[in-house]
Design an enzyme around this catalytic site. Structure first.
Site, PDB file in Angstrom:
ATOM      1  NE  ARG A   1      -3.755   1.900   2.722  1.00  0.00           N
ATOM      2  CZ  ARG A   1      -3.708   2.435   3.945  1.00  0.00           C
ATOM      3  NH1 ARG A   1      -2.961   1.882   4.876  1.00  0.00           N
ATOM      4  NH2 ARG A   1      -4.428   3.488   4.244  1.00  0.00           N
TER       5      ARG A   1
ATOM      6  CG  HIS B   1      -1.166   5.235  -0.202  1.00  0.00           C
ATOM      7  ND1 HIS B   1      -1.783   5.667   0.949  1.00  0.00           N
ATOM      8  CD2 HIS B   1      -2.019   4.341  -0.766  1.00  0.00           C
ATOM      9  CE1 HIS B   1      -2.961   5.054   1.083  1.00  0.00           C
ATOM     10  NE2 HIS B   1      -3.114   4.233   0.052  1.00  0.00           N
ATOM     11  CG  ASP B   2       6.327   6.923  -3.392  1.00  0.00           C
ATOM     12  OD1 ASP B   2       6.347   8.124  -3.045  1.00  0.00           O
ATOM     13  OD2 ASP B   2       7.254   6.383  -4.015  1.00  0.00           O
TER      14      ASP B   2
ATOM     15  CB  VAL C   1       0.826  11.481  -3.796  1.00  0.00           C
ATOM     16  CG1 VAL C   1       0.948  12.947  -3.410  1.00  0.00           C
ATOM     17  CG2 VAL C   1      -0.502  10.911  -3.316  1.00  0.00           C
TER      18      VAL C   1
ATOM     19  N   GLY D   1       3.985  10.954  -8.250  1.00  0.00           N
ATOM     20  CA  GLY D   1       4.757   9.911  -8.904  1.00  0.00           C
ATOM     21  C   GLY D   1       5.562   9.089  -7.922  1.00  0.00           C
TER      22      GLY D   1
ATOM     23  CG  ASP E   1       8.302  11.571  -5.467  1.00  0.00           C
ATOM     24  OD1 ASP E   1       7.545  10.877  -4.752  1.00  0.00           O
ATOM     25  OD2 ASP E   1       8.227  12.813  -5.528  1.00  0.00           O
TER      26      ASP E   1
ATOM     27  CB  SER F   1       7.067  12.319  -1.966  1.00  0.00           C
ATOM     28  OG  SER F   1       5.980  11.712  -2.640  1.00  0.00           O
TER      29      SER F   1
ATOM     30  CG  ASN G   1      -0.300   8.320   3.093  1.00  0.00           C
ATOM     31  OD1 ASN G   1      -0.712   7.340   2.482  1.00  0.00           O
ATOM     32  ND2 ASN G   1       0.128   9.412   2.476  1.00  0.00           N
TER      33      ASN G   1
ATOM     34  CG  HIS H   1      -8.366  -3.756  -1.606  1.00  0.00           C
ATOM     35  ND1 HIS H   1      -9.448  -3.015  -2.028  1.00  0.00           N
ATOM     36  CD2 HIS H   1      -7.373  -2.854  -1.383  1.00  0.00           C
ATOM     37  CE1 HIS H   1      -9.126  -1.736  -2.062  1.00  0.00           C
ATOM     38  NE2 HIS H   1      -7.867  -1.612  -1.669  1.00  0.00           N
ATOM     39  CB  THR H   2      -6.076 -10.585  -2.076  1.00  0.00           C
ATOM     40  OG1 THR H   2      -6.265 -11.936  -1.653  1.00  0.00           O
ATOM     41  CG2 THR H   2      -4.586 -10.367  -2.336  1.00  0.00           C
TER      42      THR H   2
ATOM     43  CB  SER I   1      -6.932 -16.105   2.351  1.00  0.00           C
ATOM     44  OG  SER I   1      -7.661 -15.257   1.491  1.00  0.00           O
TER      45      SER I   1
ATOM     46  CG  ASP J   1      -5.712 -15.781  -1.705  1.00  0.00           C
ATOM     47  OD1 ASP J   1      -6.460 -14.785  -1.829  1.00  0.00           O
ATOM     48  OD2 ASP J   1      -5.633 -16.423  -0.649  1.00  0.00           O
TER      49      ASP J   1
END
Length: 324
Positions: free
Chosen positions: A62, A66-67, A70, A72, A74, A76, A94, A192-193, A246, A251
């Protein structure tokens, strides 16, 4: 008319130059001469932490998402706030990220091996890949050569990150603005698995979807009943599994849950409201015929090239949480 055509041509050429500049230097094996052991060092460090806490895999993945969404890819998202400036890390979406110690440990090891060579943004891209592989997920070749950004602004995260409340139109627009298509949206949602979520990220679906104290008709009502046992109205602390049974293993079960209207988020349910994303969800239900692992690697490579800094842009941080 001739002038308009010339201006259109000129603008197109400028975009092409920018695109070439952004992708220059991002390649598999970028460090083969300057730091040949980079991938082995990052993987060893990631494995050290994941073996002790497998639930770190989800926040590391994640964190890379998220990097990239926002400013690109980089690095940040790794920066700490400074006096007078709140960084992306402090934005509400975050604040639940974990695993920064994994990136810091890998950076420390790499600074001993090849000081000043490997960027924090590349370390994050590799750690996300390795974390997924270490919990039985796919692997993929990560193009490297990113440099680290010097800017990190809380409001940028709030404006640009997809939210669990987004409908399909919003998601398509958000992903499309970054060069990701509808298939990438369906594929990357499969992340999201793994992982957990706070109740407040989906509580409106259980208690107040239209402001009248009702439940979301797009969510399985029996599943809502089970979730209500764990998540009471106004609960801001309890966390639940995003893929029950799980959530520690990468998966295809996420797509099974979504197909049964048991995806936690409104953004998960949104995949069933578009013909193309719905078709993708249904096509992954047979694990023996699933293309998800291959598709996930391809979409991750594509996402990992968003807005990268290369060449002399940005910097190579000495410490990932601080600018040089």
């Amino acid at each position: 008319m001739a002038t308009l055509k010339f201006l259109s041509f000129l603008i197109l050429q400028i975009f092409c130059i920018i695109e070439v500049a952004n992708s220059q230097g991002v390649e598999v094996g970028f460090y083969k001469k300057t730091c040949p052991n980079v991938e082995a060092i990052v993987k060893q460090t990631t494995a050290h932490y994941i073996s002790r806490a497998p639930t770190l895999a989800a926040p590391l993945l994640r964190m890379h998402f998220h990097d990239c969404f926002v400013r690109g890819c980089d690095g940040s998202v790794l920066l700490n706030s400074t006096k007078g400036n709140q960084a992306e890390k402090d934005a509400i979406p975050n604040q639940s990220l974990r695993g920064f110690q994994v990136i810091d440990a890998a950076k420390s090891a790499l600074e001993q091996e090849c000081p000043g060579i490997v960027s924090c943004s590349d370390i994050l891209a590799l750690a996300a890949r390795d974390a997924v592989e270490l919990i039985n997920g796919p692997t993929w070749a990560v193009p490297l050569g990113r440099r680290d950004g010097r800017v990190s602004i809380l409001l940028d995260a709030l404006k640009n990150l997809p939210t669990p409340f987004d409908n399909f139109t919003t998601l398509k627009t958000t992903f499309g603005s970054l060069g990701l298509n509808v298939k990438d949206l369906a594929v990357l949602s499969g992340g999201h698995t793994i992982g957990m979520s706070h109740c407040f990220s989906f509580s409106s679906r259980m208690y107040n979807i239209t402001g009248k104290g009702d439940t979301d008709p797009k969510m399985d009502q029996n599943y809502i009943g089970r979730l209500k046992i764990k998540c009471k109205p106004g609960d801001v602390t309890t966390i639940v599994e995003m893929d029950p049974g799980s959530f520690k293993s990468f998966d295809t079960d996420y797509y099974t849950m979504v197909s049964k209207r048991r995806g936690l988020f409104a953004s998960d349910a949104a995949l069933l409201t578009d013909s193309q994303t719905k078709a993708y969800v249904l096509s992954q239900l047979n694990p023996y015929a699933s293309t998800f692992f291959k598709d996930f690697g391809e979409s991750m490579i594509k996402m990992g090239k968003i807005g990268v800094l290369t060449g002399k842009a940005g910097e190579i941080r000495k410490h990932c949480a601080f600018r040089n």
